[in-house]
Enzyme design. Structure first.
Site, PDB file in Angstrom:
ATOM      1  N   ASN A 185       0.877  -1.174   0.000  1.00  0.00           N
ATOM      2  CA  ASN A 185       0.000   0.000   0.000  1.00  0.00           C
ATOM      3  C   ASN A 185       0.914   1.223   0.000  1.00  0.00           C
ATOM      4  O   ASN A 185       1.479   1.571   1.030  1.00  0.00           O
ATOM      5  CB  ASN A 185      -0.883  -0.044   1.257  1.00  0.00           C
ATOM      6  CG  ASN A 185      -1.701   1.219   1.446  1.00  0.00           C
ATOM      7  OD1 ASN A 185      -1.807   2.038   0.532  1.00  0.00           O
ATOM      8  ND2 ASN A 185      -2.273   1.385   2.632  1.00  0.00           N
ATOM      9  N   LYS A 232       0.168   4.245  -0.326  1.00  0.00           N
ATOM     10  CA  LYS A 232      -0.467   5.449   0.233  1.00  0.00           C
ATOM     11  C   LYS A 232      -0.224   6.639  -0.708  1.00  0.00           C
ATOM     12  O   LYS A 232      -0.205   6.440  -1.923  1.00  0.00           O
ATOM     13  CB  LYS A 232       0.039   5.695   1.662  1.00  0.00           C
ATOM     14  CG  LYS A 232      -0.106   4.411   2.527  1.00  0.00           C
ATOM     15  CD  LYS A 232       0.106   4.614   3.998  1.00  0.00           C
ATOM     16  CE  LYS A 232      -0.084   3.287   4.716  1.00  0.00           C
ATOM     17  NZ  LYS A 232       0.017   3.386   6.164  1.00  0.00           N
ATOM     18  N   HIS A 255      -9.382   1.314   4.448  1.00  0.00           N
ATOM     19  CA  HIS A 255      -8.137   1.425   5.219  1.00  0.00           C
ATOM     20  C   HIS A 255      -8.365   2.337   6.430  1.00  0.00           C
ATOM     21  O   HIS A 255      -9.147   3.296   6.352  1.00  0.00           O
ATOM     22  CB  HIS A 255      -7.023   1.980   4.328  1.00  0.00           C
ATOM     23  CG  HIS A 255      -5.683   1.927   4.993  1.00  0.00           C
ATOM     24  ND1 HIS A 255      -5.258   2.910   5.853  1.00  0.00           N
ATOM     25  CD2 HIS A 255      -4.713   0.993   4.960  1.00  0.00           C
ATOM     26  CE1 HIS A 255      -4.061   2.578   6.308  1.00  0.00           C
ATOM     27  NE2 HIS A 255      -3.706   1.420   5.780  1.00  0.00           N
ATOM     28  N   GLU A 266      -6.760   4.692   7.610  1.00  0.00           N
ATOM     29  CA  GLU A 266      -6.535   6.122   7.361  1.00  0.00           C
ATOM     30  C   GLU A 266      -7.768   6.747   6.693  1.00  0.00           C
ATOM     31  O   GLU A 266      -8.084   7.907   6.925  1.00  0.00           O
ATOM     32  CB  GLU A 266      -5.265   6.315   6.508  1.00  0.00           C
ATOM     33  CG  GLU A 266      -4.017   6.088   7.363  1.00  0.00           C
ATOM     34  CD  GLU A 266      -2.818   5.579   6.599  1.00  0.00           C
ATOM     35  OE1 GLU A 266      -2.787   5.654   5.361  1.00  0.00           O
ATOM     36  OE2 GLU A 266      -1.887   5.075   7.260  1.00  0.00           O
ATOM     37  N   GLU A 284      -5.511  -4.959  10.417  1.00  0.00           N
ATOM     38  CA  GLU A 284      -4.454  -4.012  10.738  1.00  0.00           C
ATOM     39  C   GLU A 284      -4.771  -3.325  12.070  1.00  0.00           C
ATOM     40  O   GLU A 284      -5.601  -2.403  12.106  1.00  0.00           O
ATOM     41  CB  GLU A 284      -4.334  -2.951   9.644  1.00  0.00           C
ATOM     42  CG  GLU A 284      -4.059  -3.531   8.276  1.00  0.00           C
ATOM     43  CD  GLU A 284      -3.488  -2.489   7.322  1.00  0.00           C
ATOM     44  OE1 GLU A 284      -2.368  -2.698   6.848  1.00  0.00           O
ATOM     45  OE2 GLU A 284      -4.136  -1.471   7.085  1.00  0.00           O
ATOM     46  N   GLY A 303       2.549   2.060  10.812  1.00  0.00           N
ATOM     47  CA  GLY A 303       3.538   3.121  10.674  1.00  0.00           C
ATOM     48  C   GLY A 303       4.243   3.474  11.973  1.00  0.00           C
ATOM     49  O   GLY A 303       4.942   4.478  12.056  1.00  0.00           O
ATOM     50  N   SER A 320       3.348  -2.372  10.320  1.00  0.00           N
ATOM     51  CA  SER A 320       4.792  -2.515  10.550  1.00  0.00           C
ATOM     52  C   SER A 320       5.317  -3.907  10.224  1.00  0.00           C
ATOM     53  O   SER A 320       6.226  -4.403  10.879  1.00  0.00           O
ATOM     54  CB  SER A 320       5.158  -2.116  11.984  1.00  0.00           C
ATOM     55  OG  SER A 320       4.821  -0.756  12.216  1.00  0.00           O
TER      56      SER A 320
HETATM   57  P1  PGA Z   1       2.914   0.123   7.630  1.00  0.00           P
HETATM   58  O1  PGA Z   1       1.454   0.395   6.995  1.00  0.00           O
HETATM   59  O2  PGA Z   1       3.401  -1.169   7.035  1.00  0.00           O
HETATM   60  O3  PGA Z   1       3.727   1.310   7.227  1.00  0.00           O
HETATM   61  O4  PGA Z   1       2.723   0.017   9.103  1.00  0.00           O
HETATM   62  C1  PGA Z   1       0.540  -0.644   6.799  1.00  0.00           C
HETATM   63  C2  PGA Z   1      -0.739  -0.096   6.213  1.00  0.00           C
HETATM   64  O5  PGA Z   1      -1.165   1.005   6.616  1.00  0.00           O
HETATM   65  O6  PGA Z   1      -1.372  -0.728   5.343  1.00  0.00           O
END
Ligand code: PGA
Length: 252
Positions: free
Chosen positions: A10, A12, A96, A98, A168, A174, A213
């Site tokens: 992803n 983003k 997601h 976010e 997630e 992140g 992560s």
């Molecule tokens: P990350 O993000 O691997 O940077 O923690 C995962 C995601 O938001 O899909």
């Protein structure tokens, strides 16, 4: 039940079209010949065309990060399933955290987007996950149950096997804080149990990704868990070497 591992990057709001071409071109030789893992990259809308062209003829598939439920019309700023299909998109991330946190996405809008994706033949990756306060308050299962029940309304028993769920934990995205493999597996097993209660044995076919992560140094132990069938990767998908290493470790 053996389920094919699926690792999706992803990106983003990262990588313009030129950068998308470079990243896919760098990734291709590093993952060439891997056929026991579905490898997906999800660029921003404006880089999808470049990514599809760069990935042509390789084992890398392209996904989008969102879609709207209507096919066309007065929905400023939105993109429809048919527009994604025209570009050669195969997968689409829906809901997601976010989008839930910053753009008002709810289980209801997730459900409408999911319906549009399934109708169009796009392969959905539906994201669920609890906030830190919810985990600490012992509410994880209740939150996931509501997200699954609300997000998957109207999905048929025939359709469910084609839906990918990305679990997630929001506190792990992140942040560098990964759920331990045991903690993640416990939650994935709960998600599987809930899906089975909703869809019966077909839910055994649903692939449940872990996200938050995941990196090259923890993908192996996470994906080794019985109910963890891959990963949705943010940060570690932005460099070809780290993403390829993560994939190879996950399927080793
Ligand atoms: P990350 O993000 O691997 O940077 O923690 C995962 C995601 O938001 O899909």
């Amino acid at each position: 039940m053996t389920r094919k591992v699926i690792i999706a990057g992803n990106w983003k709001m990262n990588k313009n079209a030129a950068e998308a071409t470079s990243l896919v071109n760098a990734l291709k030789p590093l993952v060439a010949g891997i056929d026991n893992c579905d490898i997906v990259v999800c660029p921003p809308f404006t880089s999808i065309d470049a990514a599809v062209k760069a990935a042509a003829g390789s084992n890398i598939k392209v996904g989008a990060q969102n879609l709207h439920w209507e096919d066309s019309g007065a929905f400023t700023g939105e993109i429809s399933a048919s527009m994604l299909k025209e570009l050669g998109v195969e997968y689409v991330i829906i809901g997601h955290s976010e989008r839930r946190q910053y753009f008002g996405e709810t289980d209801e809008t997730v459900n409408r987007r999911l319906g549009a994706a399934l109708d169009a033949g796009l392969k959905p990756i539906v994201c669920i996950g609890e906030l830190l306060a919810e985990r600490e308050g012992g509410e994880t299962e209740k939150v996931l149950e509501a997200q699954l029940e609300g997000g998957l309304v109207g999905v048929s028993i025939e359709q469910i096997a084609g839906v990918v769920i990305a679990y997630e934990p929001v506190w792990a995205i992140g942040t560098g804080k990964t759920a331990t493999p045991e903690m993640a597996e416990e939650t994935h097993a709960y998600i599987r149990k809930k899906l089975i209660s909703m869809f019966g044995y077909q839910a055994e076919k649903v692939r449940i990704q872990y996200g938050g992560s995941m990196k090259a140094d923890n993908s192996a132990t996470l994906v080794a868990q019985p109910n963890i069938d891959g990963g949705l990767i943010g940060g570690a998908s932005l460099k070809a070497e780290s993403f390829a290493e993560l994939i190879k470790n996950a399927i080793a």
